[in-house]
Design a protein around this motif. Structure first.
Motif, PDB file in Angstrom:
ATOM      1  N   TYR A 133      -1.623  -3.147  13.483  1.00  0.00           N
ATOM      2  CA  TYR A 133      -0.462  -3.400  11.847  1.00  0.00           C
ATOM      3  C   TYR A 133       0.687  -4.397  12.672  1.00  0.00           C
ATOM      4  O   TYR A 133       1.185  -3.839  13.554  1.00  0.00           O
ATOM      5  CB  TYR A 133      -0.699  -2.062  11.107  1.00  0.00           C
ATOM      6  N   HIS A 186      -0.004   0.578   1.152  1.00  0.00           N
ATOM      7  CA  HIS A 186      -1.206  -0.059   1.598  1.00  0.00           C
ATOM      8  C   HIS A 186      -1.967   0.831   2.909  1.00  0.00           C
ATOM      9  O   HIS A 186      -2.582   0.656   3.386  1.00  0.00           O
ATOM     10  CB  HIS A 186       0.001  -1.242   2.604  1.00  0.00           C
ATOM     11  N   VAL A 187      -1.201   1.877   3.410  1.00  0.00           N
ATOM     12  CA  VAL A 187      -1.377   2.919   4.599  1.00  0.00           C
ATOM     13  C   VAL A 187      -3.328   3.310   3.651  1.00  0.00           C
ATOM     14  O   VAL A 187      -3.800   3.770   4.139  1.00  0.00           O
ATOM     15  CB  VAL A 187      -0.214   3.487   4.865  1.00  0.00           C
ATOM     16  N   THR A 188      -2.455   3.657   2.418  1.00  0.00           N
ATOM     17  CA  THR A 188      -3.289   4.299   1.586  1.00  0.00           C
ATOM     18  C   THR A 188      -4.553   3.485   1.461  1.00  0.00           C
ATOM     19  O   THR A 188      -5.753   4.382   1.861  1.00  0.00           O
ATOM     20  CB  THR A 188      -2.432   5.331   0.168  1.00  0.00           C
ATOM     21  N   ASP A 225       5.140   5.277   6.541  1.00  0.00           N
ATOM     22  CA  ASP A 225       3.509   5.796   5.812  1.00  0.00           C
ATOM     23  C   ASP A 225       2.553   6.609   6.676  1.00  0.00           C
ATOM     24  O   ASP A 225       1.315   7.093   6.884  1.00  0.00           O
ATOM     25  CB  ASP A 225       3.522   4.571   4.885  1.00  0.00           C
ATOM     26  N   PHE A 226       2.402   5.807   7.868  1.00  0.00           N
ATOM     27  CA  PHE A 226       1.369   5.249   9.010  1.00  0.00           C
ATOM     28  C   PHE A 226       1.279   7.116   9.453  1.00  0.00           C
ATOM     29  O   PHE A 226       0.633   7.480   9.700  1.00  0.00           O
ATOM     30  CB  PHE A 226       1.112   4.556   9.755  1.00  0.00           C
ATOM     31  N   THR A 246      -2.473  -6.981   8.724  1.00  0.00           N
ATOM     32  CA  THR A 246      -3.350  -4.963   9.402  1.00  0.00           C
ATOM     33  C   THR A 246      -4.199  -5.499   9.368  1.00  0.00           C
ATOM     34  O   THR A 246      -5.302  -6.286   8.258  1.00  0.00           O
ATOM     35  CB  THR A 246      -3.461  -3.502   7.870  1.00  0.00           C
ATOM     36  N   GLU A 276       6.594   1.375   5.899  1.00  0.00           N
ATOM     37  CA  GLU A 276       5.119   1.435   6.020  1.00  0.00           C
ATOM     38  C   GLU A 276       4.691   2.169   7.795  1.00  0.00           C
ATOM     39  O   GLU A 276       3.999   3.312   7.373  1.00  0.00           O
ATOM     40  CB  GLU A 276       5.359  -0.079   6.919  1.00  0.00           C
ATOM     41  N   ILE A 290      -3.880   4.062  15.759  1.00  0.00           N
ATOM     42  CA  ILE A 290      -2.586   3.220  14.536  1.00  0.00           C
ATOM     43  C   ILE A 290      -2.139   2.423  16.460  1.00  0.00           C
ATOM     44  O   ILE A 290      -1.153   3.567  16.982  1.00  0.00           O
ATOM     45  CB  ILE A 290      -1.777   3.907  14.220  1.00  0.00           C
ATOM     46  N   ASN A 308       0.345  10.454   7.688  1.00  0.00           N
ATOM     47  CA  ASN A 308      -0.878   9.801   7.512  1.00  0.00           C
ATOM     48  C   ASN A 308      -1.542  10.002   8.738  1.00  0.00           C
ATOM     49  O   ASN A 308      -3.403  10.130   8.614  1.00  0.00           O
ATOM     50  CB  ASN A 308      -1.204   8.713   6.702  1.00  0.00           C
ATOM     51  N   TYR A 309      -1.069  10.400  10.381  1.00  0.00           N
ATOM     52  CA  TYR A 309      -1.418  10.533  11.562  1.00  0.00           C
ATOM     53  C   TYR A 309      -1.987  10.444  11.362  1.00  0.00           C
ATOM     54  O   TYR A 309      -3.696  10.578  12.007  1.00  0.00           O
ATOM     55  CB  TYR A 309      -0.654  10.406  12.111  1.00  0.00           C
TER      56      TYR A 309
END
Length: 155
Positions: free
Chosen positions: A35, A143-145, A51-52, A122, A48, A66, A55-56
């Motif tokens: 990304y 976006h990450v979702t 968020d990553f 991304t 952003e 990532i 959810n890592y």
């Protein structure tokens, strides 16, 4: 010429916040979320990245790495990582060579001024190094979702 889905993702070597030079091909055998974001410590980029971060583990459970890329230098990346406890690598693309490979270094307009910069984007690269999905001009919210869901369903 911009990379296209269905093609092999362009390889690159660039400095990472861990003090090493990282190559995209180092991650063959894993899925990669590559990304691009404009600048460390700015509101959208922080949201952003967090968020990553949040959810890592979910990405890791899907055998996915990532990698964040911006033109900021390594020392600024390290401050960003420390401040927000980011568990993934940030790549310092100071000369925007990687951004050029992925055609995300573009003319931008903001408050009547024109300048060159990163267009938030991304790319999902599969375990064989093929670009399988791209989002350009990303809106940060959800976006990450969306990226995580794409990997769950398709990879």
């Amino acid at each position: 010429m911009a990379v296209k889905t269905g093609q092999k993702a362009p390889d690159f070597t660039v400095a990472a916040n861990n003090g090493e030079n990282v190559r995209l091909s180092d991650f063959k055998g894993k899925n990669v979320v590559l990304y691009f974001y404009p600048k460390d410590m700015t509101p959208g980029c922080t949201t952003e990245a967090c968020d990553f971060r949040d959810n890592y583990k979910k990405f890791g459970d899907l055998d996915t790495v990532i990698l964040g890329v911006s033109p900021d230098p390594v020392d600024r990346h390290n401050k960003f990582i420390e401040k927000h406890d980011l568990p993934f690598l940030l790549l310092a693309d100071e000369e925007h060579k990687v951004a050029d490979l992925y055609d995300v270094w573009q003319l931008k307009k903001n408050f009547g001024k024109e300048y060159m910069g990163i267009v938030r984007s991304t790319f999902i690269i599969d375990k064989n190094g093929e670009l399988v999905k791209e989002w350009r001009k990303v809106r940060v919210k959800d976006h990450v979702t969306e990226a995580l869901e794409y990997i769950k369903v398709n990879l």
